[in-house]
Design an enzyme around this catalytic site. Structure first.
Site, PDB file in Angstrom:
ATOM      1  N   PHE A 181       0.850  -1.190   0.000  1.00  0.00           N
ATOM      2  CA  PHE A 181       0.000   0.000   0.000  1.00  0.00           C
ATOM      3  C   PHE A 181       0.884   1.238   0.000  1.00  0.00           C
ATOM      4  CE2 PHE A 181      -2.957   3.170   1.650  1.00  0.00           C
ATOM      5  CZ  PHE A 181      -4.037   2.924   0.826  1.00  0.00           C
ATOM      6  N   ARG A 222     -12.089  -5.076  -7.491  1.00  0.00           N
ATOM      7  CA  ARG A 222     -11.794  -5.612  -6.165  1.00  0.00           C
ATOM      8  C   ARG A 222     -13.075  -5.765  -5.348  1.00  0.00           C
ATOM      9  NH1 ARG A 222      -8.104  -2.899  -1.476  1.00  0.00           N
ATOM     10  NH2 ARG A 222      -9.812  -1.412  -1.557  1.00  0.00           N
TER      11      ARG A 222
END
Length: 429
Positions: free
Chosen positions: A129, A388
């Site tokens: 991330f 997602r």
């Protein structure tokens, strides 16, 4: 072929199905984005009113004592400790993931510098991330370390005599791929380095055992699977062998050994308390407690083991239905099929054409139908555009999975996603 009736029967037999009643889910919505922002616990509305109107409005400053505000970071930390395999008094809920990572990685670098000054490399995944990488980039620059970014299959080869700290996210935010925490941590320690885990996409979704894995540091957020609310405080854990070895860099008054002595010099508290910094966000902390109560309700039903079993069943079902019902539309699977390597999300890819993958527009068309997932952009190379979908077992059912795939099939079959309104990007994607 799986039928709708099969899914309805699985819901009827699900011992966890009653947990859904603890949460507010708008009518007509199939919420598959709990891996980004969890839904609201029904108790949160009344709790917010109580904190604002009674504890703040009537109790005023007395509520730091009478309502237990001062102990919230530790009390909630102890609840999270049960979800991540640590002990009472080892976790505090405070600040954001980025800030807690700054504290933890700073401490790790200071310890590494003292124990093995010749090691000058911090390793992380290129697809980690981004905020983790930004924080690591800043700290490496400040401390004279090199930040080395690798692909997942290159991590093992990067655990060597140059490594000071390995910083990984347990479940990858883009793909849902999950590391073997125990094995990676053991290899890191065998090489003489420290291990720092980001649990943002793990906590509340998969069983985590930090102490059993002998990890060194961990951070994570509470607004995803823990349903703490937008911007809810994060948490930080440090193995007790490390907590008193050094200061964390943000030496604020809540981390002081005697914060209300108001001395001009800083003396860190012992243990994890020193990882607190400034005055705590009481309203947000109080609402997080409502989210954590959902896991307490799951305990008599099997706790995290039962939630994990359902999570795998939901994601298995979604993968199977997409492959049965959405053939011929260029969809691929970015998420590992193997249970031990998968978190609680399924990430689909779509083949590129001259005009792109259409992945963003497909997600927007689904959202317009009430099937809320999200999109993560690729880099045009190794990392593809991602559709997602997160499956939170506290409130997602098997019929939800069937209906979500049916909507996806219809969006692809009718090419509904090509409408102009679904191709307009907003500030938040």
């Amino acid at each position: 072929m799986i039928t709708l009736q099969d899914c309805q029967q699985r819901d009827a037999a699900d011992p966890l199905r009653g947990l859904r009643d603890l949460f507010t889910i708008p009518p007509g919505v199939i919420y598959l984005d709990g891996n980004s922002l969890g839904v609201m616990p029904k108790a949160a509305t009344a709790r917010a009113a109580e904190v604002v109107a009674q504890e703040w409005g009537q109790g005023l400053i007395r509520s730091w004592n009478t309502a237990g505000w001062v102990n919230l970071p530790h009390r909630l930390g102890n609840q999270i400790a049960r979800l991540i395999g640590t002990g009472d008094g080892e976790v505090v809920v405070t600040d954001t993931t980025s800030i807690n990572l700054y504290k933890a990685l700073s401490a790790a670098l200071n310890i590494a510098k003292a124990d093995a000054p010749q090691r000058r490399v911090v390793v992380s995944e290129r697809s980690n991330f981004p905020t983790d990488l930004y924080i690591a980039q800043s700290l490496c620059s400040q401390h004279g370390y090199t930040l080395k970014l690798v692909e997942p299959d290159e991590v093992a080869a990067s655990i060597n005599s140059d490594l000071a700290v390995l910083m990984l996210t347990h479940v990858n935010y883009r793909t849902g791929a999950m590391h073997d925490m125990a094995a990676v941590t053991a290899a890191t320690h065998a090489a003489g380095a420290l291990m720092l885990w980001d649990l943002c996409h793990s906590v509340g979704a998969v069983p985590v055992a930090l102490k059993a894995a002998d990890a060194d540091f961990a951070v994570g957020c509470s607004y995803k699977y823990l349903n703490g609310g937008p911007g809810a405080p994060a948490f930080v854990w440090v193995h007790p062998r490390h907590t008193d070895r050094c200061w964390q860099p943000l030496s604020g008054w809540f981390g002081h050994a005697a914060p209300f002595a108001f001395t001009p010099d800083y003396q860190p508290a012992s243990g994890i308390t020193r990882y607190l910094c400034g005055t705590q966000p009481i309203v947000s902390l109080s609402l997080l407690e409502c989210g954590l109560d959902g896991f307490a309700a799951a305990e008599p039903l099997g706790g995290m083991a039962a939630l994990r079993s359902k999570s795998l069943a939901l994601t298995d079902l979604y993968i199977q239905l997409v492959e049965e019902r959405c053939q011929g539309y260029g969809l691929g699977l970015a998420t590992p099929r193997e249970h031990a390597k998968r978190g609680s999300q399924v990430c689909l890819t779509r083949e590129h054409s001259a005009t792109g993958s259409g992945a963003f527009a497909i997600v927007q068309a689904l959202i317009a139908r009430g099937v809320i997932g999200d999109f993560r952009a690729g880099d045009g190379g190794v990392h593809k555009d991602i559709l997602r979908f997160g499956f939170t077992p506290l409130y997602i059912g098997f019929e939800d999975v069937w209906n979500a795939v049916e909507h996806l099939r219809q969006v692809l079959e009718t090419e509904e996603w090509k409408k102009p309104e679904f191709n307009q990007k907003h500030a938040v994607t």
